[in-house]
Design an enzyme around this catalytic site. Structure first.
Site, short mmCIF file in Angstrom:
data_model
loop_
_atom_site.label_atom_id
_atom_site.label_comp_id
_atom_site.label_asym_id
_atom_site.label_seq_id
_atom_site.Cartn_x
_atom_site.Cartn_y
_atom_site.Cartn_z
N HIS A 99 -14.49 16.01 -27.22
CA HIS A 99 -13.83 17.26 -27.16
C HIS A 99 -14.72 18.16 -26.14
CE1 HIS A 99 -11.98 21.14 -28.75
NE2 HIS A 99 -13.07 21.61 -28.49
N GLU A 100 -15.97 18.20 -26.31
CA GLU A 100 -16.83 19.17 -25.36
C GLU A 100 -16.39 18.54 -23.83
OE1 GLU A 100 -17.40 21.79 -26.49
OE2 GLU A 100 -17.33 21.39 -28.46
N HIS A 154 -13.25 19.97 -22.39
CA HIS A 154 -13.52 21.21 -21.85
C HIS A 154 -13.91 21.41 -20.40
CE1 HIS A 154 -12.06 23.74 -25.07
NE2 HIS A 154 -13.31 23.41 -25.90
N GLU A 164 -8.15 24.89 -26.68
CA GLU A 164 -8.93 24.31 -27.68
C GLU A 164 -7.85 23.07 -28.40
OE1 GLU A 164 -12.04 24.01 -29.14
OE2 GLU A 164 -12.21 25.59 -27.62
#
Length: 309
Positions: free
Chosen positions: A150-151, A154, A231
């Site tokens: 997930h990071e 980003h 998100e």
């Protein structure tokens, strides 16, 4: 990190921002926006845009430095990660390879019992991924992989730059609208006064601060709305990089530890995977959607192919 050190960093960064902005204004030759003939709206807009965007981009360039010092992040040396850091380095390296990233981000752990992680940095080649000690203690390897993916998503999506641009637009709007509103009020009061007196300098300054507060609250509704959208996008990116079931498992693990969120550094909330929404105000001012909505969004998704960059 001591309170004195935090105050010093805050003052130093703000002085640097003001110094750079003054140089930019001087180099560009921006003329005063208030003159004998009234307000020059074009000059005002340029003035506000310089303050709004330069400040945001300086913050972006310093985001890794500030995050590391604010949270006490301990970096892991990829060449000598040690037994505990080896798993993190291996997992991040594998995810970055799948995402097409040629430069490994800085990887670190910050000493907090919260279950959280964040990514920051001005570009793919100058990025940072950090996880809390609490996350490593309470999550299994599958959940950690989902969080890290997930990071990395980003970073791949350029979310930090996009949020900086959006914040710059918000800052510009707030500064411009506040000064136009105060100028209009001042002119109205002058027209109603026989002596042509309006607001004094101090009263104008205070009123500008009031309008900036109100307009910023309105502008942040848009900023936080976009933050919630990104998100969902990072969750989809994680599903592509690590597998949908892996990301759903990670979100479920976060949900099981939703009370383990540190609210001491609220300015870093948008960088983290779990913002810790609280109360009715969170409907408009939360940087993250509810975990239940994020899980449901992934469960509704069709099977995904691997991310192509």
């Amino acid at each position: 990190m001591s309170m004195i050190k935090r105050i010093f960093l805050f003052v130093a960064v703000n002085l640097l921002v003001l110094f750079v902005i003054n140089i930019v204004i001087h180099v560009l030759g921006v003329r005063p926006y208030l003159g004998a003939h009234g307000m020059d709206y074009q000059a005002l807009l340029i003035f506000c845009a310089i303050f709004g965007f330069v400040g945001s981009f300086i913050s972006l360039q310093m985001s890794r430095f500030m995050a590391k010092h604010a949270l006490g992040v301990v970096l892991i040396d990829p060449r000598n990660p040690g037994p505990e850091g080896a798993r993190l380095v291996e997992t991040v390296s594998r995810i970055c390879q799948r995402a097409g990233m040629t430069t490994l981000p800085e990887i670190g752990v910050y000493p907090s019992r919260e279950v959280n992680a964040f990514a920051t940095g001005p570009s793919r080649s100058r990025s940072l991924v950090a996880v809390s000690a609490g996350l490593l203690e309470r999550m299994d390897s599958k959940a950690v992989e989902g969080v890290l993916a997930h990071e990395v998503s980003h970073i791949v999506n350029g979310d930090m730059v996009t949020m900086t641009l959006l914040q710059g637009v918000a800052n510009t709007f707030v500064m411009f609208a506040s000064r136009v509103a105060v100028f209009a009020i001042n002119n109205f009061l002058r027209s109603r006064d026989d002596n042509g007196r309006g607001l004094g300098y101090f009263a104008q300054y205070l009123l500008i601060m009031v309008f900036e507060t109100v307009f910023m609250l309105l502008a942040m509704i848009v900023v936080y709305w976009f933050s919630r959208r990104r998100e969902f996008a990072a969750d989809r990116g994680s599903a592509e990089l690590a597998g949908r079931e892996t990301m759903i498992h990670a979100l479920e693990s976060l949900r099981d530890h939703k009370n383990k969120v540190d609210h001491e550094h609220e300015s870093l909330a948008t960088l983290k995977i779990h913002g810790g929404s609280r109360g009715l105000i969170a409907l408009l001012y939360s940087s993250h959607p509810p975990l239940e909505e994020r899980i449901a969004a992934l469960e509704r998704q069709e099977p995904l192919s691997r991310m192509t960059v």
